[in-house]
Design a protein around this motif. Structure first.
Motif, PDB file in Angstrom:
ATOM      1  N   UNK A 226       0.892  -1.330  -0.035  1.00 38.25           N
ATOM      2  CA  UNK A 226       0.021  -0.018  -0.077  1.00 38.25           C
ATOM      3  C   UNK A 226       0.712   1.248  -0.010  1.00 38.25           C
ATOM      4  N   UNK A 227       0.466   2.302  -0.672  1.00 35.21           N
ATOM      5  CA  UNK A 227       1.319   3.414  -1.164  1.00 35.21           C
ATOM      6  C   UNK A 227       0.811   4.330  -0.004  1.00 35.21           C
ATOM      7  N   UNK A 228       1.239   4.021   1.489  1.00 31.13           N
ATOM      8  CA  UNK A 228       0.976   4.852   2.451  1.00 31.13           C
ATOM      9  C   UNK A 228       2.166   5.015   3.343  1.00 31.13           C
ATOM     10  N   UNK A 229       1.946   5.875   4.355  1.00 27.95           N
ATOM     11  CA  UNK A 229       3.339   5.948   5.315  1.00 27.95           C
ATOM     12  C   UNK A 229       2.670   6.556   6.559  1.00 27.95           C
ATOM     13  N   UNK A 230       3.351   6.380   7.742  1.00 25.17           N
ATOM     14  CA  UNK A 230       2.930   6.759   9.042  1.00 25.17           C
ATOM     15  C   UNK A 230       3.716   7.813   9.469  1.00 25.17           C
ATOM     16  N   UNK A 231       3.282   8.801   9.936  1.00 27.67           N
ATOM     17  CA  UNK A 231       4.275   9.985  10.357  1.00 27.67           C
ATOM     18  C   UNK A 231       4.649   9.699  11.697  1.00 27.67           C
ATOM     19  N   UNK A 232       5.533  10.806  12.162  1.00 26.58           N
ATOM     20  CA  UNK A 232       6.035  10.588  13.670  1.00 26.58           C
ATOM     21  C   UNK A 232       4.747  10.847  14.759  1.00 26.58           C
ATOM     22  N   UNK A 233       4.963   9.735  15.784  1.00 28.75           N
ATOM     23  CA  UNK A 233       3.927   9.903  16.746  1.00 28.75           C
ATOM     24  C   UNK A 233       3.980  11.332  17.396  1.00 28.75           C
ATOM     25  N   UNK A 234       2.659  11.702  18.019  1.00 28.51           N
ATOM     26  CA  UNK A 234       2.781  12.963  18.794  1.00 28.51           C
ATOM     27  C   UNK A 234       1.650  12.951  19.834  1.00 28.51           C
ATOM     28  N   UNK A 235       1.821  13.578  21.001  1.00 27.72           N
ATOM     29  CA  UNK A 235       1.056  13.316  22.106  1.00 27.72           C
ATOM     30  C   UNK A 235      -0.022  14.600  22.077  1.00 27.72           C
ATOM     31  N   UNK A 236      -1.377  14.126  21.685  1.00 27.83           N
ATOM     32  CA  UNK A 236      -2.485  15.400  21.498  1.00 27.83           C
ATOM     33  C   UNK A 236      -2.434  16.164  22.625  1.00 27.83           C
ATOM     34  N   UNK A 237      -2.511  17.555  22.642  1.00 30.38           N
ATOM     35  CA  UNK A 237      -2.789  18.732  23.566  1.00 30.38           C
ATOM     36  C   UNK A 237      -4.326  19.025  23.496  1.00 30.38           C
TER      37      UNK A 237
END
Length: 240
Positions: A226-237
């Protein structure tokens, strides 16, 4: 069975987001989410009943790598850990019931199963209905996007700023995170399963799929072409 995750790392991290064993509020009067607070009332009755029966009915949502079926067997982080716990408590068998994530707590309250074995965040709204075990692991939120990140996204705030459509798992916390970040209601698109989110992304129905980084990396790996990528994780504020 393995989940390709370090069990030591999962269990050694203090968490507010975790794969959690939950039991129905009618059986226990409160939620125990901090170590040392003691078991809620009613635990002994439930434990006695489960020991007598010899098995525990487990609700799971098919969300890898937290709780899913692998070759017909219940697998993943949560069932693997919970199998050890229940065996030690004298209950040797887990009997799984597959349901959508959004139906886990309603199914528990309706008595379709005894516990939920899944990756589920502890929230005040959920604690008003069910009791959680102590947290097991932490996983920040991440975004899955089409390969090359054509919208230039980084987190939910960037999704709001660029007016893109964000896919979220039905009843998962990411829907609330997206709205709190300013993503307009019509741009938050609910999907029933992980795979539905990836499929919607590839079909252009959404521009990003928000879920835990662990889930999205697993999803990308199991859909290797699949032509997808996962971005750098983050903590929602939210509200500071």
């Amino acid at each position: 069975m393995t989940t390709h995750l370090s069990r030591r790392n999962l269990l050694s991290r203090a968490a507010v987001l975790g794969g959690l064993l939950t039991v129905s509020a009618p059986l226990v009067a409160c939620s125990r989410t901090e170590p040392g607070t003691g078991a809620p009332g009613g635990d002994a009755d439930l434990l006695t009943a489960l020991r007598k029966r010899g098995h525990v009915r487990v609700g799971f949502a098919g969300e890898a790598p937290y709780g899913f079926q692998d070759g017909g067997e219940l697998a993943g982080e949560a069932p693997t850990l919970h199998r050890e716990i229940f065996t030690a408590l004298g209950i040797p068998e887990l009997r799984p019931t597959l349901t959508e994530f959004g139906a886990l707590i309603p199914g528990l309250l309706a008595g379709r199963f005894d516990v939920v074995s899944a990756g589920m965040a502890i929230t005040p709204e959920r604690c008003a209905k069910v009791a959680f075990s102590e947290p097991e692991f932490v996983s920040p939120t991440a975004l899955m996007v089409r390969e090359g990140n054509p919208k230039g996204l980084s987190d939910l705030a960037s999704c709001a700023a660029k007016g893109v459509r964000v896919g979220v798992l039905t009843a998962a916390v990411e829907g609330g995170y997206a709205k709190a970040a300013g993503v307009r209601d019509g741009a938050v698109v609910s999907v029933g399963k992980q795979q539905d989110g990836l499929d919607a992304l590839l079909a252009g129905r959404i521009d990003a799929f928000a879920l835990t980084g662990i889930s999205l990396r697993w999803l990308a790996r199991t859909n290797g072409s699949a032509a997808v990528e996962v971005l750098e994780p983050f903590v929602p504020v939210i509200d500071g």
